[in-house]
Design a protein around this motif. Sequence first.
Motif, PDB file in Angstrom:
ATOM      1  N   GLY A 261      15.920  49.635  58.405  1.00 18.07           N
ATOM      2  CA  GLY A 261      16.918  50.007  57.396  1.00 18.07           C
ATOM      3  C   GLY A 261      18.326  49.839  57.928  1.00 18.07           C
TER       4      GLY A 261
ATOM      5  N   THR B 204      19.259  46.085  58.471  1.00 18.69           N
ATOM      6  CA  THR B 204      19.557  45.337  57.245  1.00 18.69           C
ATOM      7  C   THR B 204      20.810  45.859  56.550  1.00 18.69           C
ATOM      8  OG1 THR B 204      18.064  46.772  56.013  1.00 18.69           O
ATOM      9  CG2 THR B 204      17.174  44.667  56.775  1.00 18.69           C
ATOM     10  N   PHE B 205      21.198  47.088  56.867  1.00 18.69           N
ATOM     11  CA  PHE B 205      22.381  47.652  56.206  1.00 18.69           C
ATOM     12  C   PHE B 205      23.668  47.013  56.740  1.00 18.69           C
ATOM     13  CE2 PHE B 205      25.858  50.651  55.760  1.00 18.69           C
ATOM     14  CZ  PHE B 205      25.741  51.018  54.419  1.00 18.69           C
ATOM     15  N   TYR B 206      23.778  46.917  58.053  1.00 15.65           N
ATOM     16  CA  TYR B 206      25.028  46.412  58.643  1.00 15.65           C
ATOM     17  C   TYR B 206      24.980  44.897  58.778  1.00 15.65           C
ATOM     18  CZ  TYR B 206      26.019  51.248  59.708  1.00 15.65           C
ATOM     19  OH  TYR B 206      26.255  52.591  59.604  1.00 15.65           O
ATOM     20  N   SER B 207      25.985  44.242  58.202  1.00 12.27           N
ATOM     21  CA  SER B 207      25.982  42.773  58.242  1.00 12.27           C
ATOM     22  C   SER B 207      26.152  42.274  59.675  1.00 12.27           C
ATOM     23  CB  SER B 207      27.102  42.217  57.372  1.00 12.27           C
ATOM     24  OG  SER B 207      28.348  42.611  57.918  1.00 12.27           O
TER      25      SER B 207
END
Lengths: 906, 171
Positions: free
Chosen positions: B63, B66-69
């Motif tokens: 999670g 995938t949240f932080y680019s």
Amino acid sequence: MLPNVNMVKIDIDGKAYMAPEGKNLLEFLLKNGFDIPHLCYHPSVESIGACRMCVVEVEGARNLQTSCTTVIRKELKIKTHTNRVEKSRKMNLSLMLSEHPNECMTCDMNGNCDLQDLAYKYFPSGEPTFGYSKRGIDLDDSSEFILRDLNKCIQCQLCVRVCNEVQGMSIYSMTNRGYKELPATPYELPLAETDCVNCGQCATICPVGAITEKPSIGKARWWETKKTKTTCAYCGVGCQLDVYADPKKNEIVRVTASEENPEVNDGVATCVKGKFGYEFVNHPDRLTNPLLRKKGKLVPVEWDEALDYTTKKMLDIKEKYGPNSIAFLSSARCTNEENYLLQKIARAVIGTNNVDHCARLCHASTVAGLARTFGSGAMTNNLLDILDSNVILLTGSNPTENHPVYGSRIKRAVRNGAKLVVADPRRIELVDYSVLWLRHLPGTDVALFNGILNVIIKEGLYDEEFVKNQTNSFEEVKSTVEKYTPEYVSRVTQVPAEDIVKAAKIYGGATNAVIIYAMGITQHVSGTNNVISLANLAMATGNIGRPGTGVNPLRGQGNVQGACDLGALPNVYTGYQKVTDEAIQRKFQKAWNVENLSPTNGLTVVEMMNAIIDGKIKALFVMGENPRMSDPDALHVEKALKKVELLVSMDIFPNDTNKFAHVVLAAASQYEKDGTITNTERRIQRVRQVINPIGNSKPDWIILQEISNRLGYNMNYSHPSEIMSEIATVTPIYSGISYERLEHTGLQWPCRSQEDPGTPILHAGKFAHIDGKGKFVPVEFAEPPELPDDEYPFYLSTGRILYHYHTGTMTRRVKEINDISPEVEIEINPSDAEKLEVKSGDIVKVTSRRGSISGKVKITRRSMERMVFIPFHYSEAAVNELTLAVLDPISKIPSFKVAAVKIEKV
Amino acid sequence: MPTILEADSGFKELDKYIDGIKEKKGMLIGVLHKAQEIFGYLPVEVQSHVAEKLHVPESTVYGVVTFYSFFTMKPRGKYPIKLCMGTACYVKGGSKLLETLREELEVKGDEPTKNGLFSIHEVRCLGACSMAPVVLVGDNDFHGHVTPHKLLQILDSYRQKEGKRNENKKS
């Protein structure tokens, strides 16, 4: 037990209310009948304010506030339905629908979908503001039980929260950002490839059709189903379930957890068996008519013929050989009322105390051990108060598989900061959550716990005050444990001495420490002593009678507690009243209107089989049990079953026992009758009829009543509630129980009057002995009767796995469960596998002095070296053909956990 | 599932870093930073390893990744090139730069070049529209008013840097 809640005045829509300070505002609003839309709120998990549908205007706040995350405080002033509020709700709903497909026609949630209801409310005719759309994500249908269609996901995160907070598996997490944010498995793996345990709670809690129960799809529309609340019978936890059935097809279509009883199963929790293990009910193998053996074959007959034959034969045998030539096996799978009737028939009608049931095989030693020490043989505390424990000592119990919903609660307690100490030869899942794991050799429990007590006394960690005021005989135990030094115990158990000291300091140093155990403690020749050694530990440290403490045996089958309570034991009537006590005898003679109740104890399960072989027992009446598979040394049992003159079996399926029967009476399952069962925490709960009995099968209580009437003793109950009324009159610990009082939450015994609220915690302030004091009992370690040797070099331990239940008659008839776990897996350690030159999946033959079975190998570090674990669910590899029928001299429990075997590659 | 990665010496370095953290609670993002620094990206094996070491669920690690680019599960070139395709840069010839880069480096998407030196990443504004079109190499080598010719010079400077490093290694 409720903590003091301060009530404060708040203002809702211009009206004054008294509300509990610090509590959730939305919960209060919903309870008081306010119609507040919400999608992401569920009382069982933390609120996060994700869907923003529950917004309200709060005076003093600039923005609208989500009521699910607003805490009730003094002078709170809110408005729930202003234009501003409704506009915001409508906008939020429009945004959700703009990413939701308009597929209600084929959606399985149609008719029970919160989103659908809101769309109907806010856009009664016509399109929502931004229309509908579909994300175009592939379905995940990899799981046997759970279908994920993230096209329908509304990002409420309930699945993530329930899997984290309640189930404790954390399979899901929200991934990505913004409009792409969705709940996902790690690395987007198909669900079947994750550690998912198929508890189905995500499907239960999902407010839309994004996660649904696969076996239910296409079965029935929600509005065609009838909901019935009942109690799960798959283990002693006694989860409260809402069962949905299609009355037209007389079929169960879906099971969810009831929200009404969070103290039992968190208002949402189930395990795979409770949630999905119902398919057996309509299985074609179900017995739909009574069977009678004619010319060597069991053939279907009319009820009258079967019952006439049974009762005539029983009367003949009684006449010819006397009442004690007949024995009865009652059942922990049947209701309290049925157990009561069976033992009543045995005692009042036939005149024998030869009545026992499978508790003999699981917790007879608990009843004996705790009765000796505490004065009462049951779980001392309740399922909920483990959340108040600082230290949990878990031994001989694998709750995440055998009591899964409670196993999850243990994980939650650990997350909340409790320290878990595991003492178990197997590396069970909860070892991962422990601060300390003691891997003692099978059968060395007394040595281990005496050793821990030794350190506790030496280090001065015992509770002197408690010992002095509330117990007797401490000095005897003190001198007994003196020789159990960490060094000595380490030699016996193979646990490092410093770990024994560590465990003693953790348990002895805790404010509230709880002991939880199950069959790894009880199923030994030293079973009673094992239990006593734990009870001694709890008394010495004063860990009893308060929340978060106690000695808590987890009962195996759904109604083991109740079957014991109702007197399906050879030495006691209901409520543990001794058959040898003359006053009690007279009481029952009067109540049952009979003379000459037998004053001598009857035979126990294993003794019955021996007595058959010795020719003393001529008739065996079995209700809902399968001793050919569940009893130790099963080939010996088979011999007995073949020999007995009359074998009557009441069951829902043909099984390995009733294939030898002379009469098989087709019984109804737990979903087809009313009654009560008592869970492991002594909570008596309702079982309710969901569907009609299958075929011509009948509920056991009706069959028993007809048998009694034919035997010449009149029974005339029109409903099980009438039986319960009778139970209440003869059973002090159940005297306050009635169906009216059990309607919603059940009651924990002792419950002695209509006003008695029940007893969540036993021994608070005083023990159940007459003098009110607990009794220390010194116990010594003794080696198990059969140990590995050169010829049979492996320890054998038996038990259960998550997916199956006991002898598998039910769960192996649930297709999806059996697809996941179709055959026996013999668990051996990698280093043993290497020595035996076997790979995972190879077939091996396991042989003991009594028999041998074959099955697939599973190589796992869960088994210690030189130890093999085999579950007893599989009749084609019935491990009880290997086990040893040597009994604990006190409780007569057999030794299922230690036997010696050899393993050969086939 | 054994992978080549399991034997990667990077795991040792990562473990040393993790073992050096006293209070591991709340350190997930920091550890992932370090892991990406070591491995260049965060493949499943690395995430799974971090989860086990920190006692956090794998789903949580995934999670966060995938949240932080900033975090990537795909390998990047040693020098990732961020090419702005925001409105200003696009108008000023950003697409031409992209064409040049793809031709020169022979890559189609954001995969690394064969020699592992570069990868191309289209971004939507680096916040320097007045200097459009802009290019960012690595974390802080920023270039404005870039032309195809200038871009090739930038690439060459990195190639030379690498060449020298390799020579040094050899000697």
